[in-house]
Design a protein around this motif. Structure first.
Motif, mmCIF file in Angstrom:
data_model
loop_
_atom_site.group_PDB
_atom_site.id
_atom_site.type_symbol
_atom_site.label_atom_id
_atom_site.label_comp_id
_atom_site.label_asym_id
_atom_site.label_seq_id
_atom_site.Cartn_x
_atom_site.Cartn_y
_atom_site.Cartn_z
ATOM 1 N N LYS A 63 0.816 -1.214 0.000
ATOM 2 C CA LYS A 63 0.000 0.000 0.000
ATOM 3 C C LYS A 63 0.845 1.258 0.000
ATOM 4 O O LYS A 63 0.402 2.292 -0.460
ATOM 5 N N SER A 90 3.721 1.603 -1.465
ATOM 6 C CA SER A 90 4.366 1.844 -2.750
ATOM 7 C C SER A 90 3.359 1.487 -3.830
ATOM 8 O O SER A 90 2.422 0.727 -3.602
ATOM 9 N N ALA A 91 3.597 2.068 -5.016
ATOM 10 C CA ALA A 91 2.590 1.950 -6.065
ATOM 11 C C ALA A 91 2.912 0.793 -6.991
ATOM 12 O O ALA A 91 4.062 0.374 -7.095
ATOM 13 N N VAL A 123 3.044 -0.581 -10.943
ATOM 14 C CA VAL A 123 3.411 0.060 -12.196
ATOM 15 C C VAL A 123 2.165 0.638 -12.870
ATOM 16 O O VAL A 123 2.171 1.775 -13.355
ATOM 17 N N MET A 139 1.078 3.929 -11.341
ATOM 18 C CA MET A 139 1.956 5.056 -11.623
ATOM 19 C C MET A 139 1.703 5.634 -13.014
ATOM 20 O O MET A 139 1.827 6.828 -13.228
ATOM 21 N N PHE A 140 1.332 4.759 -13.955
ATOM 22 C CA PHE A 140 1.181 5.229 -15.331
ATOM 23 C C PHE A 140 -0.273 5.542 -15.702
ATOM 24 O O PHE A 140 -0.587 5.696 -16.862
ATOM 25 N N THR A 162 5.454 12.468 -11.391
ATOM 26 C CA THR A 162 6.269 11.969 -10.290
ATOM 27 C C THR A 162 7.471 11.192 -10.833
ATOM 28 O O THR A 162 8.603 11.344 -10.368
ATOM 29 N N TYR A 163 7.202 10.376 -11.828
ATOM 30 C CA TYR A 163 8.286 9.606 -12.445
ATOM 31 C C TYR A 163 9.266 10.547 -13.124
ATOM 32 O O TYR A 163 10.490 10.425 -12.993
ATOM 33 N N TYR A 175 10.066 13.585 -12.465
ATOM 34 C CA TYR A 175 10.971 14.299 -11.558
ATOM 35 C C TYR A 175 12.202 13.461 -11.236
ATOM 36 O O TYR A 175 13.270 13.979 -10.952
ATOM 37 N N GLY A 176 12.045 12.151 -11.279
ATOM 38 C CA GLY A 176 13.183 11.273 -11.006
ATOM 39 C C GLY A 176 14.281 11.375 -12.055
ATOM 40 O O GLY A 176 15.445 11.117 -11.760
ATOM 41 N N ASN A 225 15.963 3.357 -16.412
ATOM 42 C CA ASN A 225 14.878 4.126 -15.815
ATOM 43 C C ASN A 225 14.072 4.857 -16.891
ATOM 44 O O ASN A 225 12.840 4.878 -16.853
ATOM 45 N N PHE A 241 12.264 2.286 -19.275
ATOM 46 C CA PHE A 241 11.113 1.693 -18.589
ATOM 47 C C PHE A 241 9.911 2.631 -18.699
ATOM 48 O O PHE A 241 8.795 2.217 -18.969
ATOM 49 N N TRP A 270 3.836 0.850 4.951
ATOM 50 C CA TRP A 270 2.799 -0.117 5.284
ATOM 51 C C TRP A 270 3.198 -1.453 4.697
ATOM 52 O O TRP A 270 3.689 -1.534 3.581
ATOM 53 N N MET A 293 6.753 0.423 -6.913
ATOM 54 C CA MET A 293 7.401 1.707 -7.131
ATOM 55 C C MET A 293 7.211 2.556 -5.887
ATOM 56 O O MET A 293 6.096 2.956 -5.569
ATOM 57 N N SER A 294 8.294 2.817 -5.195
ATOM 58 C CA SER A 294 8.173 3.630 -4.002
ATOM 59 C C SER A 294 8.390 5.092 -4.377
ATOM 60 O O SER A 294 9.065 5.400 -5.349
ATOM 61 N N LEU A 312 12.817 21.471 -7.605
ATOM 62 C CA LEU A 312 12.282 21.464 -8.958
ATOM 63 C C LEU A 312 10.976 22.224 -8.934
ATOM 64 O O LEU A 312 10.077 21.870 -8.158
ATOM 65 N N ARG A 341 8.159 15.070 -4.954
ATOM 66 C CA ARG A 341 8.128 13.615 -4.764
ATOM 67 C C ARG A 341 8.477 12.973 -6.092
ATOM 68 O O ARG A 341 8.055 13.456 -7.148
ATOM 69 N N TYR A 342 9.236 11.914 -6.057
ATOM 70 C CA TYR A 342 9.612 11.293 -7.326
ATOM 71 C C TYR A 342 9.737 9.787 -7.167
ATOM 72 O O TYR A 342 9.789 9.253 -6.066
ATOM 73 N N THR A 343 9.790 9.129 -8.307
ATOM 74 C CA THR A 343 9.954 7.682 -8.290
ATOM 75 C C THR A 343 10.874 7.277 -9.421
ATOM 76 O O THR A 343 11.187 8.081 -10.304
ATOM 77 N N THR A 344 11.328 6.058 -9.378
ATOM 78 C CA THR A 344 12.159 5.536 -10.464
ATOM 79 C C THR A 344 11.685 4.121 -10.789
ATOM 80 O O THR A 344 10.865 3.550 -10.064
ATOM 81 N N ALA A 345 12.238 3.591 -11.853
ATOM 82 C CA ALA A 345 11.816 2.265 -12.315
ATOM 83 C C ALA A 345 12.047 1.218 -11.229
ATOM 84 O O ALA A 345 13.035 1.279 -10.507
#
Lengths: 609, 1103
Positions: free
Chosen positions: A28, A30-31, A33, A36-37, A45-46, A48-49, A98, A101, B602, B694-695, B703, B709-713
């Motif tokens: 819960k 973490s999301a 895939v 997220m899309f 959010t992606y 910004y990474g 990254n 993906f 969680w 994906m955390s 920015l 907040r950001y995430t990566t693969a």
């Protein structure tokens, strides 16, 4: 007994019911895939990474620390002999994965195509940035625009693709980015990319590749060895010029000449010490903030223990023109050397905005500006103490505390790219010159010029000897002057080593004698900035106790890793910092690390390694 | 501390007298008592060779009709040795004394979902009782269990009052960790939150066969903790109190004389830097030779003190310049003694239908750090309410409520190193600078170390709370041969942590008026406050039915059941900066607006399994047991979620064979056991590792004006993840000699752990992610346990003296059988497994190091070595280790052997096949762990002593183990006194330590440059607990209305011996792990929160 059996049956039924549960648990915090899309917020959010791949705020102003700009007290690191195919390197591919993906998964049709393509454009901009970095460091590398999922994928064993393939894809990515990124105005503090960022990068990268192909033609790094035929140097110069021109014509950016940010430090200087990015000129910046996101510019340049004491060399300082556009002469008419005050008077104002010149002032601990000379006992190895990125306030010196933003790409570079590409193509007009070099010199306070250096509106027609001695082999007076201008305008901004690599003149880094300022006398206190306060006391011997605070023990020309004073026949001394450097030809490209080659023997090692 | 004992065997085989034809009878009346003269209730008295018998009543009295002739009576009772008494025809009354027999063959042992007679065990099970906990003053159960059960391995990280540790059974289970499953009254729980006084037994199930009923939760053993049952009859109230004083076992004995220290600082610095002079002593003190000379002058003349610099002696004008006589940072840090206390009260009883056991405990530790406000107080509270009600003749319902609470305040320093005071004392606590300035402000050294800890305001408050309730029932029918049991548990665990990092003012200089200029350590974060709240909601339910019966010589027992567990875990963290005042205790009183942070996490898992067990015994001789469990875990993908794990074990009681004619007086029992079992492992694995997740985290970049907040693969998905499996083979023997006075139990085992989930094979870097994990690694662990116990009583002065001696020994080691490291690459760190590096054939814990047989003694030797290196094309003989800045070797340096003969010191290819000059020099895993237990009981006086230890263990103090390496590490570190006079000089060529130099790479880089010469042995033997007690005579206590009173003295950790202590006692051998795990995750060893020794006085009163 019947009762008992009922109970047991009941119990087993409960058990059986539980068994039928599928025992699936989803996270819960973490999301997935899909989550997220499925929204623009997720894509953002992606996105910004991707920025994590850019240099950090404590790195931008250190990028030029290994160049011919000046001495520093340590020459280790990736550019020098210490670097071998067994050292750790930057052969990392996680940023690319990254991005790929993202491109692979960004297909949720509940979002509009325009939105998806906007983010794809940003992703592809960062992919181009990734490959540019690899191209500069390693030359040709494998092109990958997919995500590896299985360790058994045969494509993991691919060899390098050609430079043509790489540059072709980079151009494709940047064009896509330009066409699909929606944002077309400068972003807040230029902290995010827009479509012009893509064009600016295209100009930078095409210029790099064009020059590489031209200046390395025939040497062992010649692209011919990989059979590249798709793009000629001139094709790439043309693309570099066109891309720069697009940015120039956009009207979004221009050269900043105002005083909006000013506290009397000069328009050029504001670009580097302003609390907020000068978005009029800066296309992309790394943002620092005194509380949220602290930089270390002052600490790095002004500490006796932190930072490598990166300074400016006499050779480079001499390349700054006089304010009237004439070449600088280090000597007076009587043949003696100019003093430091004389040297930093009447010059291109960018010199005084890049180093602590005679008129340099900064806030003392009481908050008042006071004349401040270079710190010879702890900070500077040449007497030219770089202050381009440094806030003129002692308060910031000894710990992380800077909040001034750090430009990564400026509009000024577009002018220089355009000028250089056109000059290399032989199509630079006086009008082009005026629009580019003329504009930059004008901001620098330069009023006129000579046929050798050019004027604000006319390009040079004759070779200026000093700059020609800088770049042996280059005979075009326009190209020479553009190189002078580029080195000065973009000094210490992280582009120099790439320029030296593409121009095939990294030897400059090794050959510069790392001389410093003129020192009139030994064994007496000197007031270098002539403000009435003694700044330094040089001696070969012991420092008298009354001068302990400003005393510098120097060598007479033989002490390595130390400041020396070289006696001059004209009288006085020139500071000199002696340190071993080397640049074998093979170092233009990094070696493919040995461990990488072991994992994939199909890769070809770079020449000379 | 037993006051009277009820015979547990109520003689269910009540005998019908067979009088029949007997003409003449007589009556024998008598009394059965134990060795303490207490009546034994329910003992069976049988006329030998007949079925004629009776049982003793409440006063231990009995009467029996026997023929009017000499007869032999056999008196037996569970828990006692059986007595045969010859009663002549003339005698009408007798008194029979039964000897205590706690090692008897009728002993019952707690096993998974039930109990079993020890004689009938086929698996490897070891049980200890409440005696382990009685009279002990340690804070929690974990600490008390250390060393108490062979091959239950508990390693405490340091001596903090609430310190707990994972339980390990039989050594390394898996690369992924492998702790034992701990069940409290059948439900997973945290033993450190449990009231030790509530514990009746602790049973350790070691082999797969014993643990199999718990399936995939228990591949690496089970620890079953069972709490006390209600006592029978009238309410019994018990109150125990003990009062202790505690003190560190080990305190660094470092040089406190400031001048001697400063002189050595200079020596260490300049020797390494080949003559260069330091300008400061790290950050906090300015240094010049003029200052050192002045210090010497003052030292010699006794003129100490603090002056204000006039700018001379290389010091800045206005700065405090210190010339202290001596400064002892540790003496200032600790109290000399710490009081602590324990109170426990319980009430228990039964009216035949309703039974209850209620207990409460309070424990207080007053804090070791020498400050009232900033000391590390620890308080814990426990409450238990356990009740049962026989609702129907066949149905009993039970409820067991358990509440535990503890609170600890851990003061920290504001400065670097995450606030670990020991690190800061080592780096900044210079004996040449006092803690306080003359005006009472803190000094620069002080604010970095001890003074900040005891006068500052930084600290961590933690509160742990657990509330657990189990409701259950037991139903039985058919004369108790068929039973159905079920329980449901709800448990909520909460953990709260507030951390305050408050800057403390200090002064290093004065202004023009001579007043201290107040400063703060520069850190952009400023004051910082954070709160972490974690809760875990856990439910577990079990339902199982069993059938047990004996048909002639056949005994059968079968059980089938179902278990389900579900756990939800949530953590919320919030932090902010800028305090309203430094005293704040809640986040809401922080004022910062820019550096707030809030995160939440969680996780959840589900676990369930259906299990069965089948026991068969033929004629008390052949024992057989099958277990099986079909397990499901949410931690595996759907196609591998369920798996079946079987086990089988068998026993042969050789001494029961008809042909066995060895006298019980010699061998009274002989049993051989063997078991095999295979269990999956679902513990120690991530909850979602087979899913792409994906955390989202907060970027460090600004920015668009904010830290986005950001995430990566996500990482690459493992292809096909299945269960790690541990298969254990165990053979064991139980032997009793001399009527079971001497008992021996021994087991030998092999555990093969296969399909461990580790990183996949190396992939080309363009893969762009770590190689996906998979079931790629195997390991085997071999070991044994032996326990020998002697138990007897003798007559001493007309009173029985009961004594027992118990000794145990165990050992294990693990070898990697398969791992993705084809080249067998080594890493520089000596301990490969600690560095996470493995290769096939590797032994866990092995240390790779260089061989050093001595020190270079002459320049000629050095020159020859360097010439050899130059001939081999090298610049230096030892390019790996700087013993001076220029890599020059000098006489007095450590001499490393060029084992591969290539002319210089190297690591070769750093592979097992080409390790250069390294080899395996030792092993950091403990070997041959042992314990001794001695106890005596005579006339109300008892004495116990418990020793435990490790037979063999190597240790190489790690990088920056500054409390061991002293100034060889960093020149400004503390100087252990044992270094003085023990380092090489031309006049002292046989010294242990090399020439005096700081940043000395063989030590400073510690485990990267481990060598034989400085390898330490941390084997040890410790007197863990000793007790001396007295039970007041019954008539005294009964006269004041009590049932029993005893008083005792108890000592914890009073004495330790180790080979290391020949060199130094600064460091505790059982405290050589990494730094304070509450504050940091990482390296550092050699000194931490000290282990404490404890002197306790206690009293135990029963009403």
């Amino acid at each position: 007994m019947k009762k008992i059996l009922t109970y047991i049956t009941l119990a087993l039924a409960v058990g059986a019911f539980s068994v039928s549960c599928d025992f699936n648990e989803d996270p819960k915090s973490s999301a997935s895939v899909d989550m997220m899309f499925s929204s623009e917020g997720g894509l953002q959010t992606y996105m910004y990474g991707f920025y994590e791949a850019l240099p950090s705020r404590t790195g931008v102003y250190t990028l030029d620390s290994t160049t011919d700009y000046g001495p520093k007290n340590s020459v280790g690191g990736v550019e020098v002999g210490a670097f071998t195919d067994e050292s750790e390197t930057s052969w990392s591919w996680s940023n690319l994965r990254n991005i790929n993906f993202f491109l692979e998964k960004n297909v949720n049709e509940s979002l509009s195509e325009k939105v998806r393509n906007n983010y794809n454009g940003i992703a592809r901009l960062f992919r181009a940035y990734f490959y540019y970095d690899k191209l500069v460091k390693y030359g040709p590398v494998p092109w990958i625009d997919w995500v590896f999922n299985s360790p058994e994928d045969e494509r993991l064993m691919n060899t390098q693709d050609t430079r043509d393939v790489i540059i072709g894809h980079i151009i494709e990515d940047l064009d896509y980015a330009f066409n699909n990124i929606i944002e077309s105005k400068a972003t807040l503090n230029s902290s995010l990319v827009n479509k012009w960022t893509a064009m600016a990068f295209k100009s930078r990268i095409c210029l790099f590749e064009a020059a590489w192909r031209k200046y390395h033609a025939g040497d062992q790094l010649d692209i011919a060895r990989t059979g590249c035929t798709q793009f000629s140097a001139n094709d790439l110069y043309t693309m570099a010029a066109d891309a720069a021109k697009k940015v120039m014509d956009s009207g979004v950016y221009s050269i900043y000449t105002g005083t909006k940010y000013s506290n009397g430090r000069g328009a050029y200087r504001q670009l580097f010490i302003a609390d907020n990015t000068v978005t009029q000129e800066v296309i992309l910046a790394i943002v620092a903030d005194e509380t949220l996101c602290i930089g270390e510019q002052n600490w790095w340049y002004n500490s006796s223990t932190y930072g490598p004491h990166l300074g400016m060399s006499r050779k480079f300082a001499k390349s700054y023109l006089n304010i009237d556009g004439t070449p600088y002469n280090e000597k007076n008419e009587d043949g003696t050397f100019k003093t430091f005050k004389q040297e930093t008077t009447g010059r291109d104002t960018r010199l005084n905005e890049t180093i602590r010149a005679w008129d340099y002032t900064r806030k003392n601990s009481l908050g008042a500006y006071e004349a401040t000379a270079a710190n010879f006992t702890g900070h500077t190895l040449s007497g030219y103490q770089v202050t381009k990125w440094v806030i003129d306030d002692i308060l910031y010196d000894d710990h992380s505390s800077n909040g001034n933003d750090e430009p990564l790409i400026r509009y000024a570079e577009m002018l220089l790219n355009y000028a250089e590409a056109k000059a290399e193509l032989g199509t630079l007009s006086d009008g082009d010159w005026a629009q580019t070099i003329g504009t930059l010199r004008k901001r620098a306070g330069i009023t006129g010029g000579t046929p050798q250096t050019g004027t604000l509106t006319t390009k040079p027609t004759e070779v200026e000897p000093y700059i020609a001695s800088y770049y042996p082999g280059v005979t075009d007076p326009v190209i020479l002057e553009i190189r002078r201008e580029r080195a000065i305008e973009l000094a210490y901004e992280g582009l120099r080593m790439t320029d030296l690599k593409r121009w095939a003149c990294c030897n400059l880094w090794v050959d510069d004698p790392w001389e410093g300022i003129f020192v009139p006398a030994l064994d007496e206190p000197l007031d270098i900035n002539e403000d009435g306060v003694d700044d330094v006391y040089f001696t070969y011997g012991d420092i008298p106790s009354e001068f302990k605070g400003i005393g510098v023990k120097v060598g007479n020309g033989n002490s390595k890793n130390d400041v020396n004073l070289i006696a001059q026949p004209e009288g006085g001394y020139i500071m000199k910092y002696i340190k071993d450097r080397e640049w074998p030809q093979r170092q233009y490209l990094y070696p493919i690390p040995k461990t990488v080659m072991q994992k994939n023997p199909n890769l070809k090692q770079n020449p000379g390694w | 501390m037993r006051f009277f004992k009820l015979c547990a065997l109520t003689l269910s085989l009540l005998l019908m007298a067979e009088f029949g034809a007997l003409a003449q009878t007589r009556t024998i009346s008598g009394k059965v008592v134990d060795s303490g003269k207490a009546p034994v209730v329910g003992a069976a008295v049988i006329q030998e060779g007949t079925r004629n018998g009776n049982t003793t009543g409440v006063n231990g009295e009995f009467s029996i009709n026997v023929p009017a002739q000499d007869v032999i009576l056999e008196v037996s009772c569970l828990g006692y040795q059986t007595e045969r008494v010859n009663v002549p025809a003339s005698q009408g009354t007798i008194v029979v004394v039964l000897k205590d027999d706690s090692f008897s063959l009728t002993e019952t042992v707690v096993v998974g979902y039930g109990t079993q007679k020890k004689v009938n065990l086929t698996g490897a099970v070891e049980q200890v009782t409440s005696e382990v906990f009685e009279g002990r003053a340690a804070t929690n159960v974990t600490q008390m269990l250390e060393g108490a059960v062979p091959n239950l391995n508990i390693t405490l990280a340091d001596g903090k009052p609430g310190r707990t540790a994972a339980f390990n059974v039989r050594g390394t289970g898996s690369i992924n960790g492998g702790s034992a499953l701990v069940l409290i009254d059948g439900v997973e729980g945290d033993p450190s939150m449990l009231n030790p006084n509530d514990i009746e037994t602790v049973s350790v199930l070691k082999d797969a066969a014993a643990a199999a009923i718990y399936g995939a939760r228990a591949p690496y053993g089970v620890v079953l903790i069972t709490t006390k049952e209600a006592s029978q009859g009238k309410p019994q109230i018990n109150y125990t109190a003990n009062f202790s004083i505690e003190a560190p076992q080990n305190k660094p004995d470092v040089v406190t004389d400031g001048y001697i220290w400063a002189e050595h600082f200079y020596k260490a610095y300049s020797t390494y830097n080949e003559g260069a002079k330091p300008s400061g002593i790290n950050k906090t003190q300015q240094f010049s030779l003029a200052w050192l000379e002045e210090y010497k002058r003052r030292h010699d003349s006794g003129n100490f003190g603090t002056i204000i610099s006039d700018g001379s002696m290389g010091t800045t004008k206005g700065r405090y310049v210190y010339f202290p006589e001596e400064v002892d940072y540790f003496a200032a840090l600790y109290k000399d003694i710490v009081p602590s206390m324990n109170h426990n009260i319980s009430i228990s009883g039964s009216d035949g239908k309703f039974d209850y056991y209620l207990s409460g405990r309070y424990h207080h530790f007053d804090g070791l750090f020498n400050s009232d406000k900033q000391t590390d107080r620890y308080n814990s509270y426990n409450l238990r309410a356990k009740m049962g009600y026989q609702a129907l003749p066949w149905l009993k319902i039970t409820n067991n409520l358990d509440y535990g609470f503890n609170k600890y305040y851990n003061p920290i320093t504001y400065s670097e190193g995450s606030g670990v005071v020991y690190r800061n004392i080592a780096d900044e606590g210079h004996p040449s600078e006092p803690l306080l300035n003359p005006d009472g402000t803190l000094t620069y050294s002080g604010v970095y170390s001890t003074a900040d800890l005891i006068y500052g305001q930084s600290g961590i408050n933690t509160v742990n709370e657990v509330l657990k309730n189990t409701t259950g029932f037991v139903a039985q029918w058919l004369d108790n041969t068929l039973r159905l049991k079920g329980d449901f548990t709800y448990r909520k665990t909460t953990y709260e942590r507030t951390k305050k990092e408050a800057r403390t003012p200090y002064a290093k200089s004065v202004d023009a008026d001579g007043n201290s200029i107040i400063e703060y350590i520069k850190d952009p974060a400023g004051n910082k406050f954070s709160e972490t709240n974690t809760w875990r909601r856990y439910i577990a339910t079990n339902i199982y039915t069993e059938y047990e019966n004996t048909f002639g010589k056949h005994y059968v027992k079968g059980m089938v059941g179902w278990n389900y567990e579900n756990s939800n875990n949530k953590e919320v963290y919030a932090s902010n900066t800028d305090f309203l005042t430094p005293d704040i205790e809640n986040l809401n009183l922080t004022l910062g607006t820019d550096n707030k942070s809030t995160t939440s996490s969680w996780s959840a898992y589900q676990f369930g399994g259906a299990f069965f067990r089948f026991n068969y015994i033929f004629d008390e001789r052949y024992l057989l047991e099958f277990n099986g469990r079909y397990d499901g875990s949410s931690r595996f993908p759907a196609n591998h979620r369920w798996a079946f794990f079987p086990s089988v074990s068998a026993g042969w009681r050789v001494s029961q064979e008809p042909w066995w004619h060895v006298s019980p007086a010699f061998i009274s029992n002989l049993k051989l056991r063997a078991s095999y079992g295979s269990l999956g492992n679902a513990n120690g694995l991530g909850n979602y590792q087979y899913k792409q997740t994906m955390s989202v985290s907060t970027s460090g970049r600004l920015l668009n004006g904010v830290k986005q907040r950001y995430t990566t693969a996500p990482g690459a998905l493992p292809d096909d993840l299945t269960w790690e499996t541990a298969t254990t083979y165990d053979v064991g023997v139980d032997v009793g000699f001399f009527n079971s006075r001497l008992t021996v139990t021994a087991d030998s085992y092999l555990r093969k752990t296969v399909n461990m989930i580790v990183a996949g094979p190396t992939v080309p870097d363009v893969f762009g992610a770590s190689s996906p994990k998979g079931n790629y690694a195997d390991m085997s662990t071999r070991g044994f346990e032996v326990s020998v116990a002697w138990h007897d009583d003798i007559d001493l002065g007309g009173k029985p003296l009961t004594y027992s001696v118990k000794a145990s020994l165990h050992d294990y080691y693990s070898i990697i059988d398969k791992y993705n490291n084809a080249n067998k690459d080594l890493v520089n760190n000596a301990n490969q497994s600690l560095a996470g590096n493995y290769y096939e054939g590797m032994r866990i814990g092995e240390l790779w190091g260089f061989t050093s047989n001595g020190l270079w003694q002459t320049q000629a030797e050095v020159d020859a070595a360097i010439a050899g290196a130059k001939a081999a094309g090298q610049k230096y003989y030892n390019p790996l280790m700087q013993t001076s800045k220029s890599y020059t070797i000098y006489p007095g340096d450590i001499k490393f052997e060029d084992l591969n003969g290539n002319g210089y010191i190297d690591r070769g290819k750093n592979q097992v096949g080409d390790p250069g000059d390294r080899r395996i020099i030792g092993n950091e895993d403990p070997r041959f762990l042992y314990s001794f237990n001695l106890s005596l009981d005579w006339n109300g006086i008892w004495a116990n002593a418990f020793f435990q230890g490790v037979g063999k263990q190597d240790w190489f103090p790690s990088n920056e183990a500054s409390m061991f390496w002293g100034q060889y590490n960093r020149p400004y570190n503390n100087l252990p006194k044992w270094h003085l006079g023990n380092y090489w000089t031309e006049d002292n060529p046989d010294a242990y330590l090399p020439r005096y130099a700081g940043y000395y790479a063989p030590f400073y880089k510690g485990t990267n440059n481990a060598s034989t010469r400085y390898l330490q042995s941390v084997a040890y033997c410790r007197l863990k607990n000793v007790q001396l007690g007295y039970r007041l005579p019954k008539n005294w206590v009964e006269s004041v209305g009590m049932k029993g009173v005893s008083v005792y003295f108890s000592g914890e950790n009073l004495f330790t011996w180790s080979p290391l202590y020949k060199l130094t006692k600064d460091i505790n051998v059982s405290n050589i792990g990494t730094s304070d795990p509450d504050l940091t995750t990482g390296s550092g060893d050699a000194y931490n929160y000290p282990m404490l020794k404890t002197y306790t006085f206690g009293i135990n009163i029963t009403f």
